[in-house]
Design an enzyme around this catalytic site. Structure first.
Site, PDB file in Angstrom:
ATOM      1  N   VAL A  91       1.643  16.619 -12.708  1.00  0.00           N
ATOM      2  CA  VAL A  91       2.488  17.520 -13.522  1.00  0.00           C
ATOM      3  C   VAL A  91       2.973  16.805 -14.783  1.00  0.00           C
ATOM      4  O   VAL A  91       3.831  17.308 -15.490  1.00  0.00           O
ATOM      5  CB  VAL A  91       3.697  18.014 -12.685  1.00  0.00           C
ATOM      6  CG1 VAL A  91       3.227  18.817 -11.475  1.00  0.00           C
ATOM      7  CG2 VAL A  91       4.587  16.856 -12.232  1.00  0.00           C
TER       8      VAL A  91
ATOM      9  N   HIS B 194      -0.556  22.013  -9.778  1.00  0.00           N
ATOM     10  CA  HIS B 194       0.849  21.932  -9.350  1.00  0.00           C
ATOM     11  C   HIS B 194       1.818  22.150 -10.509  1.00  0.00           C
ATOM     12  O   HIS B 194       3.010  21.849 -10.364  1.00  0.00           O
ATOM     13  CB  HIS B 194       1.114  20.571  -8.688  1.00  0.00           C
ATOM     14  CG  HIS B 194       0.321  20.382  -7.435  1.00  0.00           C
ATOM     15  ND1 HIS B 194       0.119  19.146  -6.854  1.00  0.00           N
ATOM     16  CD2 HIS B 194      -0.349  21.258  -6.646  1.00  0.00           C
ATOM     17  CE1 HIS B 194      -0.620  19.287  -5.757  1.00  0.00           C
ATOM     18  NE2 HIS B 194      -0.921  20.565  -5.621  1.00  0.00           N
TER      19      HIS B 194
ATOM     20  N   CYS C 195      12.274  35.967 -12.847  1.00  0.00           N
ATOM     21  CA  CYS C 195      11.206  36.803 -13.424  1.00  0.00           C
ATOM     22  C   CYS C 195       9.922  36.021 -13.701  1.00  0.00           C
ATOM     23  O   CYS C 195       8.925  36.594 -14.127  1.00  0.00           O
ATOM     24  CB  CYS C 195      11.720  37.444 -14.727  1.00  0.00           C
ATOM     25  SG  CYS C 195      12.047  36.238 -16.032  1.00  0.00           S
TER      26      CYS C 195
ATOM     27  N   THR D  67      -6.259   9.999  -5.974  1.00  0.00           N
ATOM     28  CA  THR D  67      -5.491  10.851  -5.062  1.00  0.00           C
ATOM     29  C   THR D  67      -5.728  10.404  -3.629  1.00  0.00           C
ATOM     30  O   THR D  67      -6.817  10.010  -3.248  1.00  0.00           O
ATOM     31  CB  THR D  67      -5.857  12.341  -5.216  1.00  0.00           C
ATOM     32  OG1 THR D  67      -5.048  13.126  -4.319  1.00  0.00           O
ATOM     33  CG2 THR D  67      -7.322  12.627  -4.939  1.00  0.00           C
TER      34      THR D  67
HETATM   35  N1  APR Z   1      -6.363   4.130 -10.303  1.00  0.00           N
HETATM   36  C1  APR Z   1      -6.857   4.970  -9.362  1.00  0.00           C
HETATM   37  N2  APR Z   1      -6.203   5.278  -8.215  1.00  0.00           N
HETATM   38  C2  APR Z   1      -5.003   4.690  -8.025  1.00  0.00           C
HETATM   39  C3  APR Z   1      -4.413   3.803  -8.955  1.00  0.00           C
HETATM   40  C4  APR Z   1      -5.154   3.524 -10.135  1.00  0.00           C
HETATM   41  N3  APR Z   1      -4.681   2.679 -11.064  1.00  0.00           N
HETATM   42  N4  APR Z   1      -3.206   3.399  -8.457  1.00  0.00           N
HETATM   43  C5  APR Z   1      -3.044   4.025  -7.281  1.00  0.00           C
HETATM   44  N5  APR Z   1      -4.123   4.793  -7.005  1.00  0.00           N
HETATM   45  C6  APR Z   1      -4.359   5.666  -5.851  1.00  0.00           C
HETATM   46  C7  APR Z   1      -3.701   5.235  -4.565  1.00  0.00           C
HETATM   47  O1  APR Z   1      -4.542   4.344  -3.842  1.00  0.00           O
HETATM   48  C8  APR Z   1      -3.558   6.579  -3.828  1.00  0.00           C
HETATM   49  O2  APR Z   1      -4.725   6.861  -3.060  1.00  0.00           O
HETATM   50  O3  APR Z   1      -3.766   6.922  -6.169  1.00  0.00           O
HETATM   51  C9  APR Z   1      -3.460   7.599  -4.956  1.00  0.00           C
HETATM   52  C10 APR Z   1      -2.081   8.219  -5.109  1.00  0.00           C
HETATM   53  O4  APR Z   1      -1.836   8.999  -3.958  1.00  0.00           O
HETATM   54  P1  APR Z   1      -0.461   9.808  -3.851  1.00  0.00           P
HETATM   55  O5  APR Z   1       0.673   8.943  -4.259  1.00  0.00           O
HETATM   56  O6  APR Z   1      -0.449  10.462  -2.504  1.00  0.00           O
HETATM   57  O7  APR Z   1      -0.572  10.939  -4.991  1.00  0.00           O
HETATM   58  P2  APR Z   1      -1.386  12.284  -4.939  1.00  0.00           P
HETATM   59  O8  APR Z   1      -2.592  12.169  -4.086  1.00  0.00           O
HETATM   60  O9  APR Z   1      -1.570  12.733  -6.349  1.00  0.00           O
HETATM   61  O10 APR Z   1      -0.336  13.304  -4.234  1.00  0.00           O
HETATM   62  C11 APR Z   1      -0.732  14.652  -4.142  1.00  0.00           C
HETATM   63  O11 APR Z   1       1.469  15.218  -3.343  1.00  0.00           O
HETATM   64  O12 APR Z   1       3.693  14.685  -3.655  1.00  0.00           O
HETATM   65  C12 APR Z   1       2.744  15.673  -3.860  1.00  0.00           C
HETATM   66  O13 APR Z   1       2.622  17.335  -5.521  1.00  0.00           O
HETATM   67  C13 APR Z   1       2.576  15.954  -5.323  1.00  0.00           C
HETATM   68  O14 APR Z   1       0.576  16.213  -6.637  1.00  0.00           O
HETATM   69  C14 APR Z   1       1.186  15.415  -5.637  1.00  0.00           C
HETATM   70  C15 APR Z   1       0.473  15.537  -4.304  1.00  0.00           C
END
Ligand code: APR
Length: 250
Positions: free
Chosen positions: A104, A130, A141, A198
């Site tokens: 976001v 998101h 609204c 992610t």
């Molecule tokens: N490059 C690539 N990946 C990375 C890096 C980097 N420099 N640093 C960290 N990561 C990876 C981590 O290993 C992890 O797997 O990014 C991932 C982050 O995971 P989360 O913190 O769980 O974030 P995300 O997957 O985006 O969460 C999904 O959960 O909290 C809600 O709405 C929120 O959009 C979010 C959703």
């Protein structure tokens, strides 16, 4: 092992007719934006139930709005990194938008505008599953407006007087159905889904790469760590997005 992963990933990018990318907080980590579940992630210090649910917003709107204002203030000094920019260049070159993000923070949009320069940035603008913390949405609204600094009174919609809250999807809230449908169509049509930064534990976002797989496509993962999708990936590039994406896509 690593060289084989790179060879496989490069081949899949080269041969793909249609590519979709699903990004998460990890792609913004190198821009200084905290992730959620990583070491140092937001959910290690804060409880989502208290700050990122509709119940929390109804129970204690000021606390929730102050927390999002704090997140906005952190983003003020953050800039797109090499990973955002490489993805923007890739989709601008493809001419066909395929970028879906869970983030976001608005950094993909800024990267698209910066990389497009005077040209059209549309192909690199993300589908924001998101929402975007830089926008407000009226709880009454649904009217959207640019976020404004939080004053002494709770922000109210000029049209209906409803509470203006960040235009983000809180835990337990439905995603915008039209937005999700657009993302699903991209995923189902793609030959390749690049999954970047992610943990792939939040649905329905995490189901998108599987839609590509089920339709006969492949997954390439870019993440320093293993994730819930690693075993389904044709190649997993263990590294940071800001390093891996320019090497893979430029
Ligand atoms: N490059 C690539 N990946 C990375 C890096 C980097 N420099 N640093 C960290 N990561 C990876 C981590 O290993 C992890 O797997 O990014 C991932 C982050 O995971 P989360 O913190 O769980 O974030 P995300 O997957 O985006 O969460 C999904 O959960 O909290 C809600 O709405 C929120 O959009 C979010 C959703």
């Amino acid at each position: 092992m690593e060289e084989g992963q790179w060879r496989a990933a490069r081949g899949l990018v080269r041969e793909a007719g249609r590519v979709v990318a699903l990004t998460g907080a990890g792609i913004s980590a190198e821009s200084g934006v905290p992730t959620f579940r990583d070491a140092g992630g937001l959910w290690r210090s804060y409880r989502p139930e208290e700050l990122a649910t509709p119940e929390a917003l109804a129970r204690d709107p000021r606390t929730v709005l102050e927390w999002y204002e704090w997140r906005r203030s952190m983003l003020a000094d953050c800039r797109p990194n090499a990973g955002h920019r490489a993805l923007a260049r890739f989709f601008l070159k493809c001419g066909e938008s395929g970028l879906v993000t869970q983030n976001v923070d608005g950094l993909h949009t800024r990267a698209a505008l910066e990389e497009a320069g005077a040209g059209a940035a549309d192909a690199a603008l993300p589908i924001e599953l998101h929402g975007a913390v830089g926008r407000d949405r009226c709880d009454g609204c649904g009217a959207r407006s640019p976020a404004e600094p939080l004053g002494d009174d709770l922000p109210r919609c000029g049209g209906c007087g409803g509470l203006r809250r960040p235009d983000v999807v809180l835990f337990g809230e439905p995603l915008d159905a039209a937005v999700l449908d657009r993302a699903r169509v991209l995923a189902e049509r793609a030959d390749l889904c690049l999954v970047v930064g992610t943990s792939a534990v939040v649905y329905p976002a995490a189901a998108l790469p599987l839609a590509t797989l089920q339709a006969g496509g492949h997954i390439v993962e870019v993440n320093p760590q293993r994730t819930a999708l690693t075993d389904a990936a044709a190649a997993a590039l263990r590294g940071e997005a800001g390093t891996v994406l320019p090497a893979l896509l430029d």
